[in-house]
Design an enzyme around this catalytic site. Structure first.
Site: not given
Ligand code: ARG
Length: 407
Positions: A14, A98, A127, A178
């Site tokens: 991605d 994050r 996220d 994932s």
């Protein structure tokens, strides 16, 4: 002037596609930043490949940042103070990484003189919230772009897009899981697990495969709320986390299977493996039982769940979270001592002992034998006055609770 964007780059499909797509669709220049938060054991060879991929996709540069110690010392440490487990279970693996990434994104945006940062998240997850709220907390002037929320491509479309632009990706059209990982553990979703009734397959786990059938016992020493040594050997927090991931993980300890509430209103089923995080938090909480005064301990427990919610919800850099950090840090001054932790395959952990030079446990007060120092007679007046209100109330009611209601 061409707009310049700094992208949080992972090296995956991605974010690689995002580089080219933003150049083509939005006419921007893209610089990538890849932040190492411990997502890969054998990183160096891999990181060079990843950088090459970013450049092949059209990036003007790809900066690698090693943030493993920063992740441990500035992000896992406060999570240990707060015994942080979202919804009582999940130790915030992705949620903790994050804000580390955001900090470096903003830093690089300044270095590249960029007007925006970008991430590869879709519109369905937590996220995106963490990236955007975090960026705006550090840099209210920066724009945040989310190409994957705009492009409307399926995974197969993205693979075709990468092929068309000669971006060397390893991904295939079918990706089963994932996975997001860092020092604090691994988060795994998708595949057969999207049905919450289906038992998780063994295949995606890497940290918690049983390779040691012997029981493992270790002493974890804490100073000021943080683990500083295992079996007397001192090490940095980052190294200690890695050691526990491998020793506890080898006995199969550290798996979680849960349905959780995402910030965006979706319930999702996710499995986690986080041997070090779960063992450290369990040992730390146990030591607190020994050293924290009762009221402080109870109030802290209430605020721990609030802290975890805020961090899960992307509020790492928020005033409430900062104020709670100050509270948590203050409670940790006396959290010093040793905890004995025992692991037994497959997947069992028990705390079997604890001690501290500042324990509030007092043998003379606790014992029932001759060494008892507690003044039993003092309790008589205490209990009478403590229960006086209820006694007065009961007398007015005619003690109606004493007999069971007639059927
Ligand atoms: N549900 C977790 C969180 O919101 C993990 C998210 C990433 N998971 C993944 N398998 N990619 O913090």
């Amino acid at each position: 002037m061409t707009k310049r964007v700094v992208l949080a780059y992972s090296g995956g499909l991605d974010t690689s596609v995002a580089v080219r797509w933003m150049i083509e669709e939005w006419g921007v220049e893209v610089a990538c930043v890849l932040v190492n938060v411990g997502q890969d054991g054998d990183s160096s060879e891999n990181l060079a490949d990843i950088k090459r991929r970013a450049m092949a996709a059209g990036a003007i540069d790809c900066v690698l940042v090693d943030a493993r110690d920063e992740m441990a010392e500035e992000f896992c440490a406060p999570a240990i103070f707060a015994n942080a487990r979202y919804e009582g279970k999940y130790p915030l693996v992705s949620a903790l990484s994050r804000p580390v990434i955001v900090r470096h994104l903003v830093d690089q945006a300044r270095k590249f003189d960029a007007q925006a940062v970008a991430h590869g998240c879709t519109g369905k997850g937590n996220d995106q919230v963490r990236f955007e709220v975090g960026t705006h907390a550090l840099a209210p002037d920066l724009e945040v772009l989310a190409p994957a929320r705009n492009w409307g491509m399926t995974r197969a479309d993205s693979v075709d897009y990468a092929e068309k632009w000669d971006i060397p990706i390893k991904a295939t059209k079918e990706k089963i899981y994932s996975i997001d990982e860092n020092l604090w553990g691994r988060a795994i979703e998708c595949g057969a697990m999207e049905d919450p009734w289906v038992a998780p397959p063994d295949e995606p786990y890497t940290l918690t495969r049983v390779t040691n059938l012997e029981p493992v016992e270790m002493t974890v020493s804490f100073r000021g709320g943080l683990p500083v040594a295992v079996d007397g050997r001192e090490s940095s927090l980052g190294d200690l986390i890695q050691e526990l991931n491998s020793r506890a993980g080898a006995t199969g300890f550290g798996r979680l299977d849960m349905v959780e509430n995402r910030r965006v209103g979706i319930k999702s089923r996710e499995v986690y493996e986080c041997p070090a995080a779960l063992a450290i938090i369990a040992a730390h909480a146990d030591l607190e039982d020994l050293v924290l005064e009762r009221d402080l301990h109870h109030e802290k427990a209430r605020l721990e769940s609030r802290w975890s919610e805020l961090v899960y919800d992307g509020m790492w850099f928020s005033p409430l979270k900062e104020a709670l950090d100050a509270f948590m840090a203050d409670t940790q001054r006396h959290v010093t001592g040793d905890v004995r932790v025992r692991f037994e395959a497959p997947g069992l952990m028990r705390i079997v002992g604890r001690r501290s030079p500042v324990a509030l446990y007092d043998y003379g007060l606790a014992t029932y034998d001759a060494a008892d120092t507690f003044r039993h007679a003092d309790s008589e007046g205490f209990v009478k006055i403590y229960g006086l209100g209820v006694k007065t109330w009961a007398a007015r009611q005619g003690a109606k609770n004493a007999t069971p209601p007639a059927s």
